[in-house]
Design an enzyme around this catalytic site. Structure first.
Site, PDB file in Angstrom:
ATOM      1  N   CYS A 189      -0.642   2.760  -2.157  1.00 41.13           N
ATOM      2  CA  CYS A 189      -0.304   2.031  -3.188  1.00 41.13           C
ATOM      3  C   CYS A 189      -0.409   2.943  -4.600  1.00 41.13           C
ATOM      4  O   CYS A 189      -1.256   3.614  -4.833  1.00 41.13           O
ATOM      5  CB  CYS A 189      -1.383   0.933  -3.574  1.00 41.13           C
ATOM      6  SG  CYS A 189      -1.440  -0.294  -2.418  1.00 41.13           S
TER       7      CYS A 189
ATOM      8  N   CYS B 122       2.588   1.184 -16.123  1.00 41.80           N
ATOM      9  CA  CYS B 122       1.184   0.770 -15.942  1.00 41.80           C
ATOM     10  C   CYS B 122       0.274   2.165 -15.717  1.00 41.80           C
ATOM     11  O   CYS B 122       0.842   2.965 -15.065  1.00 41.80           O
ATOM     12  CB  CYS B 122       1.002   0.207 -14.535  1.00 41.80           C
ATOM     13  SG  CYS B 122       2.014  -1.599 -14.687  1.00 41.80           S
TER      14      CYS B 122
ATOM     15  N   GLU C  85      11.297   5.865  -2.235  1.00 47.35           N
ATOM     16  CA  GLU C  85      10.335   5.967  -1.170  1.00 47.35           C
ATOM     17  C   GLU C  85      10.307   4.694  -0.417  1.00 47.35           C
ATOM     18  O   GLU C  85      10.305   3.435  -0.822  1.00 47.35           O
ATOM     19  CB  GLU C  85       9.308   6.714  -1.379  1.00 47.35           C
ATOM     20  CG  GLU C  85       9.449   8.031  -1.717  1.00 47.35           C
ATOM     21  CD  GLU C  85       8.169   8.736  -2.090  1.00 47.35           C
ATOM     22  OE1 GLU C  85       8.110   9.987  -1.386  1.00 47.35           O
ATOM     23  OE2 GLU C  85       7.107   8.348  -2.882  1.00 47.35           O
TER      24      GLU C  85
ATOM     25  N   CYS D 174      -0.506   3.877 -12.410  1.00 45.13           N
ATOM     26  CA  CYS D 174       0.319   3.975 -11.431  1.00 45.13           C
ATOM     27  C   CYS D 174       1.309   5.270 -11.377  1.00 45.13           C
ATOM     28  O   CYS D 174       1.991   5.568 -12.475  1.00 45.13           O
ATOM     29  CB  CYS D 174       1.438   2.724 -11.409  1.00 45.13           C
ATOM     30  SG  CYS D 174       2.602   2.737 -10.193  1.00 45.13           S
TER      31      CYS D 174
ATOM     32  N   CYS E 285      10.669   2.962 -12.798  1.00 41.98           N
ATOM     33  CA  CYS E 285      10.336   1.589 -13.010  1.00 41.98           C
ATOM     34  C   CYS E 285      10.018   1.692 -14.523  1.00 41.98           C
ATOM     35  O   CYS E 285       9.861   2.634 -15.284  1.00 41.98           O
ATOM     36  CB  CYS E 285       8.647   1.453 -12.650  1.00 41.98           C
ATOM     37  SG  CYS E 285       8.198  -0.236 -12.798  1.00 41.98           S
TER      38      CYS E 285
ATOM     39  N   CYS F  79       6.866  -1.497   3.426  1.00 36.63           N
ATOM     40  CA  CYS F  79       6.625  -1.575   2.060  1.00 36.63           C
ATOM     41  C   CYS F  79       8.045  -0.903   1.436  1.00 36.63           C
ATOM     42  O   CYS F  79       8.442   0.294   1.564  1.00 36.63           O
ATOM     43  CB  CYS F  79       5.774  -0.753   1.312  1.00 36.63           C
ATOM     44  SG  CYS F  79       5.262  -0.564  -0.394  1.00 36.63           S
TER      45      CYS F  79
END
Ligand code: SAH
Ligand code: SF4
Length: 393
Positions: free
Chosen positions: A358, A132, A108, A135, A128, A121
């Protein structure tokens, strides 16, 4: 009737693309690639201008090249952009693209507009490796790194969408800034990110200056210095806690690169100064990292580092165990930092209704059967309904 003629007609399948994508090659690589076809360096300069200043989508439009050369380029190369699997625009004008790459993987990209400018962004990986806890991307395992073409391509698609070709002047462009804050950890894909950023910064093309580019890292200490020395872009560090125990709990990478090493890497970041501060991102998590004592510990931790803070509302996603701190707690936390002389704006969440804020980005890149796909589509529809409901609260 022969058995053959009884067969239903089947459209021939499109042959897989074997031509090289010129997008994403460094200037040197483009020059070398065209030289293999016997073309002089100035031709590479012309092609570069068409690709990155004019935003050409094909060779036919490169009208100052001879017809013969255009045909030759067409035979060997393509001008490749990621496909758009979905485009959504939030009620606050934030726009999100689900990009689809040639192997079907997806990532995205988000554009966050202000009145007369805005930041794109960009994602660096599909998924990933890090996990975290707060997230959404961290719940998707790493599928693969994005290539330079796919990283640059995300920005080019955004420019296509806003009609910003040829490259506008600094004053007139809406897509003025780039933040490497999408999916993935950019410093775990440093080579590709570096090639892509050098293309994006090149003054003869897209020309987004290094001061308008920010790379955000969760704290991959060994690569931080290179980022400053080789690219010179602004550095943002996802700090999120003032002590090792809390940070290791919410960001497991802290066990590998603890705060002492991370703070030293920030102190040594090339180019950091009072005029060019490092940004510490700090997501406000209720009952985890938001007390006055946490704020005091934070101030002590960053002593001697030219820095500012960015306080981020925790953006929820389906299944998350965390909540955002109350507004009064966030305000009090910011006040502590202000009182100690630090800039600490509270970042207003953008694009929550389309899960574009975010930490809310996530894609599904697995290959699925038709039944699995139907179930997934239903889950996706439920997720969108959930996001819209949350945004309305
Ligand atoms: N991997 C890089 C860049 C991508 S994340 C990094 O971690 O820095 C971009 C920013 O969003 C990071 O500061 C990240 O910590 C933050 N973030 C992640 N999940 C979030 C959430 N649910 N709410 C608010 N911010 C979040
Ligand atoms: Fe990865 Fe950054 Fe999300 Fe952590 S915050 S899981 S490093 S994308």
């Amino acid at each position: 009737m022969s058995p053959d003629s009884a067969r239903p007609e089947i459209a021939p399948e499109a042959a897989p693309e074997t031509r090289t994508n010129l997008v994403g090659l460094s200037r040197e690589a483009l020059t070398a690639t065209l030289a293999e076809l016997g073309e002089k360096p100035f031709r590479a300069k012309q092609v570069w201008h068409w690709l990155y200043h004019r935003g050409a989508l094909d060779f036919a439009s490169m009208t100052d090249l001879s017809k013969v050369m255009r045909a030759k380029l067409e035979e060997h190369f393509v001008v490749g952009r990621p496909g758009i699997a979905r485009e959504q625009t939030s009620t606050d004008r934030t726009r999100k693209w689900l990009m689809q790459f040639s192997d079907g993987q997806k990532a995205e990209t988000v554009f966050i507009p202000e009145d007369d400018r805005g930041a794109v962004c960009v994602s660096s990986q599909v998924g990933c490796t890090l996990t975290c806890r707060f997230c959404h991307t961290g719940t998707q395992r790493l599928v693969r790194n994005l290539t330079p073409a796919e990283i640059v391509g995300q920005f080019m698609v955004a420019r296509d969408s806003y009609g910003e070709w040829p490259t506008p002047t600094d004053e007139t462009r809406m897509l003025s800034n780039i933040v490497m804050m999408g999916m993935g950890e950019p410093l775990y894909n440093f080579e590709n990110v570096a090639t892509a950023l050098k293309i994006l910064m090149d003054g003869d093309g897209i020309a987004v200056g290094k001061r308008r580019i920010t790379l955000s890292t969760s704290g991959v200490v060994p690569e931080i210095h290179r980022c400053g020395a080789e690219l010179g872009v602004n550095l943002a560090v996802s700090l999120h806690a003032p002590d090792d125990d809390t940070r290791s709990m919410i960001m497991p990478i802290n066990k590998k690169y603890p705060l002492k090493e991370l703070m030293q890497a920030c102190r040594d970041y090339p180019g950091a100064s009072n005029a060019r501060r490092i940004t510490f991102e700090y997501v406000m998590l209720k009952g985890i990292n938001d007390t006055a004592a946490n704020a005091r510990a934070l101030i002590k931790l960053v002593k001697d580092i030219p820095c500012k803070f960015n306080l981020i509302h925790f953006n929820p996603w389906p299944g998350t165990p965390y909540e955002c701190s109350d507004a009064s707690t966030v305000d009090a936390f910011a006040q502590h930092l202000w009182d100690a002389g630090y800039s600490a704006p509270i970042r207003t969440p953008r694009g929550r209704d389309i899960l574009a804020a975010c930490g809310q980005l996530k894609t599904d890149s697995e290959k699925l059967s038709a039944k699995e796909q139907r179930l997934k589509d239903a889950a996706e529809a439920a997720k969108v309904a959930w996001a819209e409901k949350q945004a309305a609260i």
